[in-house]
Design a protein around this motif. Structure first.
Motif, PDB file in Angstrom:
ATOM      1  N   ILE A   1       0.872  -1.165   0.000  1.00  0.00           N
ATOM      2  CA  ILE A   1       0.000   0.000   0.000  1.00  0.00           C
ATOM      3  C   ILE A   1       0.911   1.219   0.000  1.00  0.00           C
ATOM      4  O   ILE A   1       1.809   1.328   0.839  1.00  0.00           O
ATOM      5  CB  ILE A   1      -0.911   0.044   1.236  1.00  0.00           C
ATOM      6  CG1 ILE A   1      -1.643  -1.283   1.439  1.00  0.00           C
ATOM      7  CG2 ILE A   1      -1.926   1.186   1.109  1.00  0.00           C
ATOM      8  CD1 ILE A   1      -2.312  -1.406   2.800  1.00  0.00           C
ATOM      9  N   ALA A   2       0.707   2.130  -0.942  1.00  0.00           N
ATOM     10  CA  ALA A   2       1.525   3.336  -1.027  1.00  0.00           C
ATOM     11  C   ALA A   2       0.628   4.557  -0.954  1.00  0.00           C
ATOM     12  O   ALA A   2      -0.534   4.535  -1.372  1.00  0.00           O
ATOM     13  CB  ALA A   2       2.333   3.352  -2.321  1.00  0.00           C
TER      14      ALA A   2
ATOM     15  N   PRO B   1       3.980  -2.941   3.464  1.00  0.00           N
ATOM     16  CA  PRO B   1       3.446  -4.191   2.924  1.00  0.00           C
ATOM     17  C   PRO B   1       1.964  -4.320   3.268  1.00  0.00           C
ATOM     18  O   PRO B   1       1.519  -3.888   4.337  1.00  0.00           O
ATOM     19  CB  PRO B   1       4.273  -5.272   3.633  1.00  0.00           C
ATOM     20  CG  PRO B   1       5.483  -4.564   4.159  1.00  0.00           C
ATOM     21  CD  PRO B   1       5.050  -3.168   4.456  1.00  0.00           C
ATOM     22  N   THR B   2       1.203  -4.900   2.363  1.00  0.00           N
ATOM     23  CA  THR B   2      -0.211  -5.140   2.644  1.00  0.00           C
ATOM     24  C   THR B   2      -0.326  -6.254   3.684  1.00  0.00           C
ATOM     25  O   THR B   2       0.140  -7.369   3.440  1.00  0.00           O
ATOM     26  CB  THR B   2      -0.960  -5.550   1.370  1.00  0.00           C
ATOM     27  OG1 THR B   2      -0.769  -4.549   0.366  1.00  0.00           O
ATOM     28  CG2 THR B   2      -2.446  -5.722   1.640  1.00  0.00           C
ATOM     29  N   PRO B   3      -0.912  -5.967   4.839  1.00  0.00           N
ATOM     30  CA  PRO B   3      -0.974  -6.993   5.892  1.00  0.00           C
ATOM     31  C   PRO B   3      -2.011  -8.065   5.575  1.00  0.00           C
ATOM     32  O   PRO B   3      -2.920  -7.858   4.756  1.00  0.00           O
ATOM     33  CB  PRO B   3      -1.380  -6.189   7.134  1.00  0.00           C
ATOM     34  CG  PRO B   3      -2.166  -5.036   6.583  1.00  0.00           C
ATOM     35  CD  PRO B   3      -1.534  -4.700   5.258  1.00  0.00           C
TER      36      PRO B   3
ATOM     37  N   VAL C   1      -4.224   1.138   6.135  1.00  0.00           N
ATOM     38  CA  VAL C   1      -4.457   2.261   5.238  1.00  0.00           C
ATOM     39  C   VAL C   1      -4.574   3.559   6.026  1.00  0.00           C
ATOM     40  O   VAL C   1      -3.956   4.585   5.688  1.00  0.00           O
ATOM     41  CB  VAL C   1      -5.733   2.032   4.397  1.00  0.00           C
ATOM     42  CG1 VAL C   1      -6.079   3.290   3.586  1.00  0.00           C
ATOM     43  CG2 VAL C   1      -5.563   0.840   3.462  1.00  0.00           C
ATOM     44  N   VAL C   2      -5.356   3.545   7.094  1.00  0.00           N
ATOM     45  CA  VAL C   2      -5.558   4.744   7.914  1.00  0.00           C
ATOM     46  C   VAL C   2      -4.239   5.231   8.494  1.00  0.00           C
ATOM     47  O   VAL C   2      -3.924   6.431   8.472  1.00  0.00           O
ATOM     48  CB  VAL C   2      -6.578   4.468   9.034  1.00  0.00           C
ATOM     49  CG1 VAL C   2      -6.653   5.652   9.999  1.00  0.00           C
ATOM     50  CG2 VAL C   2      -7.947   4.168   8.450  1.00  0.00           C
ATOM     51  N   SER C   3      -3.439   4.313   9.000  1.00  0.00           N
ATOM     52  CA  SER C   3      -2.155   4.678   9.595  1.00  0.00           C
ATOM     53  C   SER C   3      -1.220   5.288   8.560  1.00  0.00           C
ATOM     54  O   SER C   3      -0.545   6.303   8.815  1.00  0.00           O
ATOM     55  CB  SER C   3      -1.510   3.445  10.235  1.00  0.00           C
ATOM     56  OG  SER C   3      -0.242   3.754  10.762  1.00  0.00           O
ATOM     57  N   LEU C   4      -1.180   4.686   7.372  1.00  0.00           N
ATOM     58  CA  LEU C   4      -0.304   5.193   6.316  1.00  0.00           C
ATOM     59  C   LEU C   4      -0.744   6.580   5.854  1.00  0.00           C
ATOM     60  O   LEU C   4       0.084   7.489   5.684  1.00  0.00           O
ATOM     61  CB  LEU C   4      -0.311   4.218   5.134  1.00  0.00           C
ATOM     62  CG  LEU C   4       0.588   4.582   3.948  1.00  0.00           C
ATOM     63  CD1 LEU C   4       2.056   4.569   4.357  1.00  0.00           C
ATOM     64  CD2 LEU C   4       0.347   3.635   2.782  1.00  0.00           C
TER      65      LEU C   4
END
Length: 300
Positions: A15-16, A33-35, A43-46
Protein backbone atom coordinates in the motif's frame (compact mmCIF):
# COMPACT_ATOMS: atom_id res chain seq x y z
CA UNK A 1 -7.18 25.91 -1.22
CA UNK A 2 -4.07 23.81 -1.50
CA UNK A 3 -2.74 22.31 -4.70
CA UNK A 4 -1.74 19.08 -2.98
CA UNK A 5 -3.62 15.87 -3.74
CA UNK A 6 -3.41 12.68 -1.69
CA UNK A 7 -2.74 9.66 -3.90
CA UNK A 8 -3.22 6.08 -2.76
CA UNK A 9 -1.99 2.98 -4.57
CA UNK A 10 -3.48 -0.17 -3.07
CA UNK A 11 -2.28 -3.62 -4.07
CA UNK A 12 -2.04 -7.18 -2.88
CA UNK A 13 1.59 -6.82 -1.80
CA UNK A 14 1.93 -3.14 -0.87
CA UNK A 15 0.00 0.00 0.00
CA UNK A 16 1.52 3.34 -1.03
CA UNK A 17 0.46 6.90 -0.32
CA UNK A 18 1.82 10.24 -1.50
CA UNK A 19 1.16 13.94 -1.62
CA UNK A 20 1.33 15.06 -5.25
CA UNK A 21 1.45 18.67 -6.41
CA UNK A 22 -0.23 20.30 -9.41
CA UNK A 23 2.73 19.47 -11.66
CA UNK A 24 2.57 15.76 -10.86
CA UNK A 25 5.62 15.80 -8.59
CA UNK A 26 5.58 13.58 -5.52
CA UNK A 27 6.17 15.81 -2.49
CA UNK A 28 6.09 13.16 0.22
CA UNK A 29 5.40 9.43 0.11
CA UNK A 30 5.50 6.21 2.11
CA UNK A 31 4.59 2.57 1.60
CA UNK A 32 3.98 -0.51 3.70
CA UNK A 33 3.45 -4.19 2.92
CA UNK A 34 -0.21 -5.14 2.64
CA UNK A 35 -0.97 -6.99 5.89
CA UNK A 36 -2.84 -10.28 6.05
CA UNK A 37 -5.35 -8.80 8.49
CA UNK A 38 -6.55 -5.37 9.64
CA UNK A 39 -5.96 -3.99 6.16
CA UNK A 40 -8.08 -0.88 6.64
CA UNK A 41 -6.20 0.00 9.83
CA UNK A 42 -2.97 -0.11 7.83
CA UNK A 43 -4.46 2.26 5.24
CA UNK A 44 -5.56 4.74 7.91
CA UNK A 45 -2.16 4.68 9.59
CA UNK A 46 -0.30 5.19 6.32
CA UNK A 47 -2.56 8.06 5.25
CA UNK A 48 -2.09 9.77 8.60
CA UNK A 49 1.70 9.52 8.38
CA UNK A 50 1.82 10.98 4.86
CA UNK A 51 -0.75 13.75 5.21
CA UNK A 52 0.32 14.94 8.64
CA UNK A 53 -1.05 18.46 9.02
CA UNK A 54 -1.24 19.18 5.29
CA UNK A 55 -4.47 20.24 3.61
CA UNK A 56 -5.44 18.27 0.51
CA UNK A 57 -7.77 19.37 -2.27
CA UNK A 58 -8.68 15.85 -3.35
CA UNK A 59 -7.90 12.16 -2.99
CA UNK A 60 -7.23 9.78 -5.87
CA UNK A 61 -7.16 6.02 -5.30
CA UNK A 62 -5.72 3.35 -7.57
CA UNK A 63 -6.53 -0.20 -6.52
CA UNK A 64 -5.89 -3.72 -7.64
CA UNK A 65 -9.04 -5.31 -8.99
CA UNK A 66 -11.52 -6.35 -9.87
CA UNK A 67 -13.34 -3.22 -8.73
CA UNK A 68 -16.62 -1.45 -9.29
CA UNK A 69 -15.79 2.18 -9.95
CA UNK A 70 -19.49 3.11 -9.97
CA UNK A 71 -20.17 1.65 -6.51
CA UNK A 72 -16.70 2.55 -5.25
CA UNK A 73 -15.94 -0.99 -4.10
CA UNK A 74 -12.88 -3.19 -4.61
CA UNK A 75 -12.38 -6.97 -4.54
CA UNK A 76 -8.64 -7.51 -5.05
CA UNK A 77 -7.86 -11.12 -5.95
CA UNK A 78 -4.87 -11.21 -3.58
CA UNK A 79 -6.70 -9.63 -0.62
CA UNK A 80 -9.43 -12.16 0.25
CA UNK A 81 -10.60 -10.16 3.27
CA UNK A 82 -11.63 -7.32 0.95
CA UNK A 83 -14.54 -8.47 -1.17
CA UNK A 84 -16.75 -5.60 -2.36
CA UNK A 85 -14.96 -3.45 0.21
CA UNK A 86 -16.29 0.15 0.09
CA UNK A 87 -12.87 1.72 -0.36
CA UNK A 88 -13.98 5.03 -1.87
CA UNK A 89 -16.54 5.83 0.83
CA UNK A 90 -14.20 4.61 3.57
CA UNK A 91 -11.46 6.97 2.40
CA UNK A 92 -13.99 9.77 1.91
CA UNK A 93 -14.99 9.44 5.57
CA UNK A 94 -11.46 10.51 6.48
CA UNK A 95 -11.73 13.67 4.35
CA UNK A 96 -15.23 15.15 4.65
CA UNK A 97 -16.13 17.49 1.83
CA UNK A 98 -13.10 16.55 -0.29
CA UNK A 99 -13.45 14.98 -3.75
CA UNK A 100 -12.42 11.31 -3.77
CA UNK A 101 -12.02 9.27 -6.97
CA UNK A 102 -11.28 5.56 -7.51
CA UNK A 103 -9.84 3.71 -10.51
CA UNK A 104 -8.00 0.49 -11.23
CA UNK A 105 -4.27 0.47 -10.59
CA UNK A 106 -3.60 -0.25 -14.26
CA UNK A 107 -5.64 2.78 -15.30
CA UNK A 108 -3.68 4.89 -12.83
CA UNK A 109 -0.34 3.59 -14.12
CA UNK A 110 -1.36 4.46 -17.68
CA UNK A 111 -2.64 7.87 -16.66
CA UNK A 112 0.53 8.61 -14.69
CA UNK A 113 2.79 7.71 -17.60
CA UNK A 114 0.56 9.72 -19.92
CA UNK A 115 0.78 12.80 -17.69
CA UNK A 116 4.41 12.74 -16.61
CA UNK A 117 6.17 9.73 -18.14
CA UNK A 118 6.79 7.80 -21.34
CA UNK A 119 3.32 8.46 -22.72
CA UNK A 120 3.44 12.26 -22.70
CA UNK A 121 1.84 13.67 -25.84
CA UNK A 122 0.28 10.33 -26.84
CA UNK A 123 -3.52 10.31 -27.20
CA UNK A 124 -4.13 6.55 -27.59
CA UNK A 125 -2.09 4.18 -25.43
CA UNK A 126 -2.14 1.22 -23.12
CA UNK A 127 -0.05 1.01 -19.97
CA UNK A 128 1.03 -2.38 -18.62
CA UNK A 129 2.46 -3.42 -15.28
CA UNK A 130 4.28 -6.75 -15.58
CA UNK A 131 5.15 -7.79 -12.06
CA UNK A 132 3.69 -10.28 -9.56
CA UNK A 133 0.62 -9.99 -11.76
CA UNK A 134 -0.03 -8.35 -15.12
CA UNK A 135 -2.27 -5.30 -15.09
CA UNK A 136 -3.11 -2.60 -17.55
CA UNK A 137 -5.08 0.51 -18.34
CA UNK A 138 -6.12 2.57 -21.33
CA UNK A 139 -5.82 6.21 -22.33
CA UNK A 140 -8.07 6.99 -25.30
CA UNK A 141 -8.43 10.39 -26.93
CA UNK A 142 -6.06 11.72 -24.29
CA UNK A 143 -8.29 10.68 -21.38
CA UNK A 144 -8.30 7.67 -19.08
CA UNK A 145 -10.84 5.02 -20.04
CA UNK A 146 -12.19 2.69 -17.40
CA UNK A 147 -15.17 1.34 -19.27
CA UNK A 148 -18.49 0.29 -17.76
CA UNK A 149 -17.19 -0.79 -14.33
CA UNK A 150 -13.70 0.71 -14.30
CA UNK A 151 -11.92 -2.48 -15.35
CA UNK A 152 -11.26 -1.71 -19.03
CA UNK A 153 -7.70 -2.33 -20.16
CA UNK A 154 -7.10 -5.30 -17.84
CA UNK A 155 -4.72 -6.75 -20.39
CA UNK A 156 -3.32 -9.36 -18.02
CA UNK A 157 -6.42 -11.44 -18.63
CA UNK A 158 -6.25 -11.51 -22.40
CA UNK A 159 -5.96 -15.19 -23.35
CA UNK A 160 -2.75 -16.08 -25.17
CA UNK A 161 -2.71 -19.86 -24.55
CA UNK A 162 -6.24 -21.30 -24.89
CA UNK A 163 -5.06 -24.64 -23.46
CA UNK A 164 -2.79 -23.01 -20.90
CA UNK A 165 -2.67 -23.12 -17.14
CA UNK A 166 -5.55 -22.03 -14.89
CA UNK A 167 -5.49 -18.37 -13.91
CA UNK A 168 -6.54 -16.76 -10.63
CA UNK A 169 -9.33 -15.02 -12.56
CA UNK A 170 -11.01 -18.38 -13.23
CA UNK A 171 -9.94 -18.61 -16.87
CA UNK A 172 -7.05 -20.38 -18.52
CA UNK A 173 -3.98 -19.26 -20.43
CA UNK A 174 -4.15 -15.55 -19.62
CA UNK A 175 -1.07 -13.36 -20.15
CA UNK A 176 -0.66 -13.37 -16.37
CA UNK A 177 -0.18 -17.16 -16.34
CA UNK A 178 2.82 -16.77 -18.67
CA UNK A 179 4.39 -13.38 -17.95
CA UNK A 180 3.94 -12.61 -14.25
CA UNK A 181 7.15 -12.99 -12.25
CA UNK A 182 6.03 -15.91 -10.06
CA UNK A 183 4.59 -17.80 -13.05
CA UNK A 184 7.82 -17.29 -15.02
CA UNK A 185 9.87 -18.69 -12.14
CA UNK A 186 7.48 -21.64 -11.73
CA UNK A 187 7.67 -22.44 -15.46
CA UNK A 188 11.47 -22.25 -15.40
CA UNK A 189 11.61 -24.66 -12.46
CA UNK A 190 9.36 -27.12 -14.29
CA UNK A 191 11.65 -26.79 -17.32
CA UNK A 192 14.67 -27.76 -15.25
CA UNK A 193 16.05 -24.50 -13.87
CA UNK A 194 17.79 -25.15 -10.60
CA UNK A 195 17.31 -22.16 -8.33
CA UNK A 196 17.30 -21.61 -4.57
CA UNK A 197 14.10 -21.39 -2.57
CA UNK A 198 12.63 -17.93 -2.82
CA UNK A 199 13.99 -17.30 -6.31
CA UNK A 200 12.18 -14.42 -8.01
CA UNK A 201 12.03 -12.70 -11.39
CA UNK A 202 15.14 -10.65 -10.60
CA UNK A 203 17.18 -13.81 -10.04
CA UNK A 204 15.66 -15.32 -13.17
CA UNK A 205 16.72 -12.23 -15.12
CA UNK A 206 20.27 -12.46 -13.74
CA UNK A 207 20.46 -16.08 -14.85
CA UNK A 208 19.15 -15.16 -18.30
CA UNK A 209 21.72 -12.38 -18.62
CA UNK A 210 24.38 -14.95 -17.73
CA UNK A 211 23.24 -16.98 -20.74
CA UNK A 212 21.31 -19.77 -19.00
CA UNK A 213 19.05 -21.43 -21.54
CA UNK A 214 15.90 -22.01 -19.48
CA UNK A 215 15.70 -18.49 -17.97
CA UNK A 216 16.20 -17.07 -21.45
CA UNK A 217 13.32 -19.21 -22.68
CA UNK A 218 11.14 -17.98 -19.80
CA UNK A 219 11.66 -14.37 -20.88
CA UNK A 220 11.06 -15.31 -24.51
CA UNK A 221 7.69 -16.86 -23.55
CA UNK A 222 6.75 -13.90 -21.38
CA UNK A 223 7.70 -11.31 -23.99
CA UNK A 224 5.81 -13.15 -26.71
CA UNK A 225 2.69 -13.29 -24.51
CA UNK A 226 2.88 -9.60 -23.66
CA UNK A 227 3.47 -8.70 -27.30
CA UNK A 228 0.49 -10.74 -28.47
CA UNK A 229 -1.73 -9.08 -25.89
CA UNK A 230 -0.55 -5.61 -26.90
CA UNK A 231 -1.19 -6.43 -30.57
CA UNK A 232 -4.74 -7.52 -29.75
CA UNK A 233 -5.47 -4.48 -27.60
CA UNK A 234 -4.02 -2.18 -30.25
CA UNK A 235 -6.14 -3.74 -32.97
CA UNK A 236 -9.33 -3.35 -30.92
CA UNK A 237 -8.64 0.16 -29.61
CA UNK A 238 -6.55 1.61 -32.46
CA UNK A 239 -3.58 2.36 -30.20
CA UNK A 240 -0.30 4.03 -31.07
CA UNK A 241 1.74 3.19 -27.96
CA UNK A 242 2.22 0.62 -25.22
CA UNK A 243 4.15 1.65 -22.10
CA UNK A 244 5.43 -1.32 -20.10
CA UNK A 245 6.59 -1.13 -16.50
CA UNK A 246 6.75 -3.29 -13.39
CA UNK A 247 9.36 -5.52 -11.82
CA UNK A 248 9.62 -7.99 -14.71
CA UNK A 249 10.03 -5.11 -17.18
CA UNK A 250 13.14 -4.01 -15.26
CA UNK A 251 14.89 -6.85 -17.07
CA UNK A 252 14.98 -4.51 -20.08
CA UNK A 253 15.67 -6.05 -23.46
CA UNK A 254 15.30 -9.56 -22.07
CA UNK A 255 11.59 -8.79 -22.11
CA UNK A 256 11.30 -5.99 -24.67
CA UNK A 257 13.08 -7.76 -27.53
CA UNK A 258 10.62 -10.68 -27.66
CA UNK A 259 7.75 -8.22 -27.15
CA UNK A 260 8.80 -6.37 -30.30
CA UNK A 261 9.22 -9.61 -32.25
CA UNK A 262 5.70 -10.63 -31.26
CA UNK A 263 4.34 -7.27 -32.37
CA UNK A 264 6.04 -7.66 -35.72
CA UNK A 265 4.41 -11.07 -36.12
CA UNK A 266 0.92 -10.21 -34.83
CA UNK A 267 0.30 -6.48 -35.36
CA UNK A 268 0.00 -6.69 -39.13
CA UNK A 269 -2.91 -4.36 -39.81
CA UNK A 270 -1.98 -1.23 -41.75
CA UNK A 271 -3.21 1.15 -39.05
CA UNK A 272 -0.86 -0.50 -36.53
CA UNK A 273 2.26 0.18 -38.58
CA UNK A 274 3.46 2.89 -36.20
CA UNK A 275 2.68 1.04 -32.96
CA UNK A 276 5.49 1.60 -30.44
CA UNK A 277 6.52 -0.05 -27.20
CA UNK A 278 8.37 1.99 -24.60
CA UNK A 279 9.68 1.30 -21.12
CA UNK A 280 7.85 3.12 -18.34
CA UNK A 281 9.70 6.10 -16.90
CA UNK A 282 8.06 6.70 -13.52
CA UNK A 283 8.79 3.37 -11.84
CA UNK A 284 6.86 2.82 -8.63
CA UNK A 285 5.51 6.37 -8.69
CA UNK A 286 3.42 5.91 -11.86
CA UNK A 287 0.35 4.62 -10.02
CA UNK A 288 0.52 7.40 -7.45
CA UNK A 289 0.92 10.13 -10.07
CA UNK A 290 -1.97 8.65 -12.04
CA UNK A 291 -4.15 8.39 -8.94
CA UNK A 292 -3.51 12.07 -8.29
CA UNK A 293 -4.54 12.85 -11.86
CA UNK A 294 -7.98 11.33 -11.22
CA UNK A 295 -9.01 14.42 -9.27
CA UNK A 296 -7.59 16.91 -11.77
CA UNK A 297 -10.41 17.33 -14.27
CA UNK A 298 -8.16 18.62 -17.04
CA UNK A 299 -6.29 15.28 -17.09
CA UNK A 300 -9.14 12.77 -17.03
Amino acid sequence: MTDLVLALDFGGTKIAAALVDADGAVVRSARVPTPAADVWDAVVSLVSSVVGGSEVSGVGIGSAGPLDAVAGTVSPINVPSWQAFPLRSSVASLFPGVRVELAGDGVCMALGEHWRGAGRGCAHMVGLVVSTGVGGGLVLNGRSFGGRTGNAGHIGHVVVEPDGLPCTCGGRGCVETVASGPRMVAWARRAGWRAPDGADAALLAAAALAGEEVPLAAFERAGAAVGMAIAGAAAVCDLELAVVGGGVAQAGELLFEPVRRALKAHAGLSYLAGLEVRAAELGGEAGLVGAAALVRSELV
